[in-house]
Design a protein around this motif. Structure first.
Motif, PDB file in Angstrom:
ATOM      1  N   LEU A 299       0.848  -1.206   0.000  1.00  0.00           N
ATOM      2  CA  LEU A 299       0.000   0.000   0.000  1.00  0.00           C
ATOM      3  C   LEU A 299       0.876   1.247   0.000  1.00  0.00           C
ATOM      4  O   LEU A 299       1.904   1.274   0.703  1.00  0.00           O
ATOM      5  CB  LEU A 299      -0.833   0.052   1.276  1.00  0.00           C
ATOM      6  N   PRO A 300       0.486   2.309  -0.700  1.00  0.00           N
ATOM      7  CA  PRO A 300       1.278   3.541  -0.689  1.00  0.00           C
ATOM      8  C   PRO A 300       1.458   4.064   0.739  1.00  0.00           C
ATOM      9  O   PRO A 300       0.532   3.996   1.557  1.00  0.00           O
ATOM     10  CB  PRO A 300       0.423   4.514  -1.516  1.00  0.00           C
ATOM     11  N   GLU A 301       2.662   4.588   0.982  1.00  0.00           N
ATOM     12  CA  GLU A 301       2.995   5.058   2.333  1.00  0.00           C
ATOM     13  C   GLU A 301       2.017   6.144   2.798  1.00  0.00           C
ATOM     14  O   GLU A 301       1.601   6.157   3.966  1.00  0.00           O
ATOM     15  CB  GLU A 301       4.426   5.596   2.325  1.00  0.00           C
ATOM     16  N   ALA A 302       1.653   7.049   1.890  1.00  0.00           N
ATOM     17  CA  ALA A 302       0.749   8.142   2.282  1.00  0.00           C
ATOM     18  C   ALA A 302      -0.572   7.567   2.801  1.00  0.00           C
ATOM     19  O   ALA A 302      -1.134   8.063   3.794  1.00  0.00           O
ATOM     20  CB  ALA A 302       0.493   9.064   1.083  1.00  0.00           C
TER      21      ALA A 302
ATOM     22  N   ALA B 142      -5.973  10.109   1.398  1.00  0.00           N
ATOM     23  CA  ALA B 142      -4.542  10.420   1.269  1.00  0.00           C
ATOM     24  C   ALA B 142      -4.017  10.087  -0.130  1.00  0.00           C
ATOM     25  O   ALA B 142      -2.942  10.570  -0.516  1.00  0.00           O
ATOM     26  CB  ALA B 142      -3.755   9.646   2.323  1.00  0.00           C
ATOM     27  N   ALA B 143      -4.765   9.287  -0.886  1.00  0.00           N
ATOM     28  CA  ALA B 143      -4.351   8.992  -2.265  1.00  0.00           C
ATOM     29  C   ALA B 143      -4.337  10.269  -3.101  1.00  0.00           C
ATOM     30  O   ALA B 143      -3.690  10.325  -4.151  1.00  0.00           O
ATOM     31  CB  ALA B 143      -5.293   7.954  -2.887  1.00  0.00           C
ATOM     32  N   TYR B 144      -5.046  11.319  -2.648  1.00  0.00           N
ATOM     33  CA  TYR B 144      -5.106  12.574  -3.415  1.00  0.00           C
ATOM     34  C   TYR B 144      -4.093  13.611  -2.918  1.00  0.00           C
ATOM     35  O   TYR B 144      -4.018  14.705  -3.471  1.00  0.00           O
ATOM     36  CB  TYR B 144      -6.523  13.158  -3.356  1.00  0.00           C
ATOM     37  N   SER B 145      -3.338  13.277  -1.861  1.00  0.00           N
ATOM     38  CA  SER B 145      -2.299  14.218  -1.409  1.00  0.00           C
ATOM     39  C   SER B 145      -1.161  14.193  -2.435  1.00  0.00           C
ATOM     40  O   SER B 145      -1.091  13.282  -3.272  1.00  0.00           O
ATOM     41  CB  SER B 145      -1.767  13.794  -0.030  1.00  0.00           C
ATOM     42  N   ILE B 146      -0.249  15.155  -2.334  1.00  0.00           N
ATOM     43  CA  ILE B 146       0.853  15.190  -3.313  1.00  0.00           C
ATOM     44  C   ILE B 146       1.655  13.890  -3.234  1.00  0.00           C
ATOM     45  O   ILE B 146       1.941  13.245  -4.241  1.00  0.00           O
ATOM     46  CB  ILE B 146       1.754  16.411  -3.074  1.00  0.00           C
ATOM     47  N   GLU B 147       1.994  13.478  -1.978  1.00  0.00           N
ATOM     48  CA  GLU B 147       2.785  12.236  -1.827  1.00  0.00           C
ATOM     49  C   GLU B 147       1.988  11.050  -2.356  1.00  0.00           C
ATOM     50  O   GLU B 147       2.522  10.189  -3.058  1.00  0.00           O
ATOM     51  CB  GLU B 147       3.137  11.937  -0.357  1.00  0.00           C
ATOM     52  N   GLY B 148       0.703  11.021  -1.992  1.00  0.00           N
ATOM     53  CA  GLY B 148      -0.153   9.908  -2.411  1.00  0.00           C
ATOM     54  C   GLY B 148      -0.201   9.796  -3.925  1.00  0.00           C
ATOM     55  O   GLY B 148      -0.066   8.707  -4.492  1.00  0.00           O
ATOM     56  N   ARG B 149      -0.353  10.932  -4.581  1.00  0.00           N
ATOM     57  CA  ARG B 149      -0.441  10.903  -6.049  1.00  0.00           C
ATOM     58  C   ARG B 149       0.864  10.422  -6.658  1.00  0.00           C
ATOM     59  O   ARG B 149       0.866   9.626  -7.596  1.00  0.00           O
ATOM     60  CB  ARG B 149      -0.795  12.295  -6.578  1.00  0.00           C
ATOM     61  N   ASN B 150       1.994  10.899  -6.089  1.00  0.00           N
ATOM     62  CA  ASN B 150       3.293  10.447  -6.617  1.00  0.00           C
ATOM     63  C   ASN B 150       3.466   8.950  -6.419  1.00  0.00           C
ATOM     64  O   ASN B 150       3.934   8.238  -7.306  1.00  0.00           O
ATOM     65  CB  ASN B 150       4.450  11.176  -5.909  1.00  0.00           C
ATOM     66  N   GLN B 151       3.078   8.481  -5.223  1.00  0.00           N
ATOM     67  CA  GLN B 151       3.261   7.049  -4.948  1.00  0.00           C
ATOM     68  C   GLN B 151       2.362   6.193  -5.850  1.00  0.00           C
ATOM     69  O   GLN B 151       2.766   5.136  -6.336  1.00  0.00           O
ATOM     70  CB  GLN B 151       2.988   6.768  -3.462  1.00  0.00           C
TER      71      GLN B 151
END
Ligand code: MLT
Length: 409
Positions: free
Chosen positions: A49-52, A305-314
């Motif tokens: 799962l993405p870290e964010a 959190a999938a829509y945060s900057i980190e989430g989107r990058n991950q």
């Protein structure tokens, strides 16, 4: 016991495709316990799962451990902060006029695309593509809307629209009237995509015929070609004739975590027996409020959190990783002399099975000789016979090893 069963279940074909594959694989493993199996069958993600998302869920768990941060029943439609993020990022930023109120957060697109039949009448004429994601067909069978299966296992009351290499995997517009049309793009299982023009033709058909399109866009994140629409609402007029299903399963790795959503535009109308027009949004809202208690707060925080900057990058990295797998599969199979399709804007590669075998024979052959599990095309419908699906959801090592083994055959 004299309790009556839902006899429609007896009309279903033996088993749902993926449990049937699992059964055959289990049988194989019990006979060959040392076989090192590589599973490219069911489209289940394998990367963490993405870290964010994980971090947001950890924070949410801690919140739940406090008096102030505890959450009991949430809104059946999903928390507003998640619906706002979805509406903005997935729709408004693409020029689609979708409001957070038109979004219903759920625990899966498979459930939603089946449950939607609850609010739709029995006499609707239904069209599906062939091959097709089996859930659309089976849920109609269970609801008693298909009649029995006849020639080539096709149900007598469904209209099947072939998508094969001969027509470039394009779903051709039917000449006759249908009420409900299931479309899945990027397509499961063929990996094909639909252009703006093709979707515009479908939207026009639906408007002309008063039909409803059930648009499954669970794989939209895998689109690489910028000209391909990610949502049916990119097509003018679609808000008058389409419901869209989306998921966090494949892009954010939520197959086990469970979060998805369905878009029902306000103003989308069906017709009651007396001819009165009825809002589908209100019916679905009523249905969800009665039968569903929403997705857990913790999971919705993860999805948000999938829509945060980190989430989107991950998530972009995850999608790129699986798409590189798809490219490897495509290239290696082509080198092995197999004809391949899909895998360019979707995590599925669709291939012609070698001459002299049918889809299930190729499944057995690959399992026995290469210890690789795929999905027989005929499991998705009679027009899938002669084809086979490989999923790009696996580790790089496993994909490379699987391809080496197949090339040696
Ligand atoms: C598939 O392999 O077709 C998928 O797992 C379908 C699904 O997401 O249910």
């Amino acid at each position: 016991m004299v309790v009556q069963i839902n006899a429609n279940y007896l009309k279903l074909k033996a088993g749902y495709l993926f449990p049937e594959i699992a059964r055959r694989v289990k049988d194989f493993s019990s006979k060959h316990p040392d076989a090192d199996l590589i599973r490219l069958g069911i489209g289940d993600v394998t990367e963490p799962l993405p870290e964010a998302c994980r971090n947001a869920m950890k924070v949410a768990i801690d919140e739940m451990g406090t008096l102030e941060g505890f959450h009991g029943y949430g809104p059946e439609q999903g928390y507003l902060w998640l619906r706002e993020a979805i509406a903005k990022n997935d729709f408004q930023d693409r020029g689609c006029d979708i409001d957070p109120d038109e979004i219903f957060v759920s625990d899966g697109s498979k459930c939603d695309s089946s449950n939607i039949l609850d609010i739709l009448g029995d006499s609707n004429r239904v069209a599906v593509t062939d091959p097709v994601y089996p859930v659309y067909v089976d849920s109609n069978v269970m609801a008693g809307r298909t009649g029995i299966s006849k020639d080539f296992g096709r149900y007598e009351q469904l209209l099947y629209i072939p998508i094969t290499a001969e027509n470039g995997f394009q779903a051709e517009i039917p000449e006759n009237h249908v009420d409900l049309i299931y479309l899945c793009f990027p397509n499961n299982p063929t990996g094909a995509v639909a252009s703006k023009e093709q979707l515009a033709n479908w939207v026009q058909y639906a408007i002309d015929h008063g039909s409803l399109i059930l648009f499954d866009a669970a794989y939209e994140a895998f689109i690489q070609d910028e000209s391909i629409p990610h949502s049916i609402y990119e097509i003018p007029g679609a808000k008058e004739c389409a419901i869209e299903f989306r998921s966090f399963s494949k892009n954010a790795g939520f197959t086990g975590t469970r979060c998805a959503f369905t878009v029902i535009p306000k103003g989308l109308k069906g017709v009651a027996n007396n001819g009165e027009k009825v809002d589908l949004w209100s019916l679905w809202n009523r249905r969800q409020s009665t039968k569903f208690n929403g997705v857990s707060y913790i999971v919705q925080r993860g999805a948000h959190a999938a829509y945060s900057i980190e989430g989107r990058n991950q998530i972009n990295s995850l999608v790129s990783f699986y798409m590189e797998n798809a490219t490897i599969i495509r290239n290696q199979l082509s080198e092995a002399g197999l004809k391949v399709f899909g895998g360019e804007n979707a995590p599925y590669v669709w291939l012609n099975v070698p001459k002299g075998m049918d889809s299930w024979q190729f499944f057995d052959f690959l399992l026995l000789k290469a210890n690789v599990v795929g999905t027989p095309g005929s499991g998705f419908g009679s027009s899938g016979e002669g084809y086979f699906r490989l999923s790009a959801f696996n580790s790089r090592d496993n994909v490379n090893i699987a391809m080496e083994r197949i090339k040696k055959l």
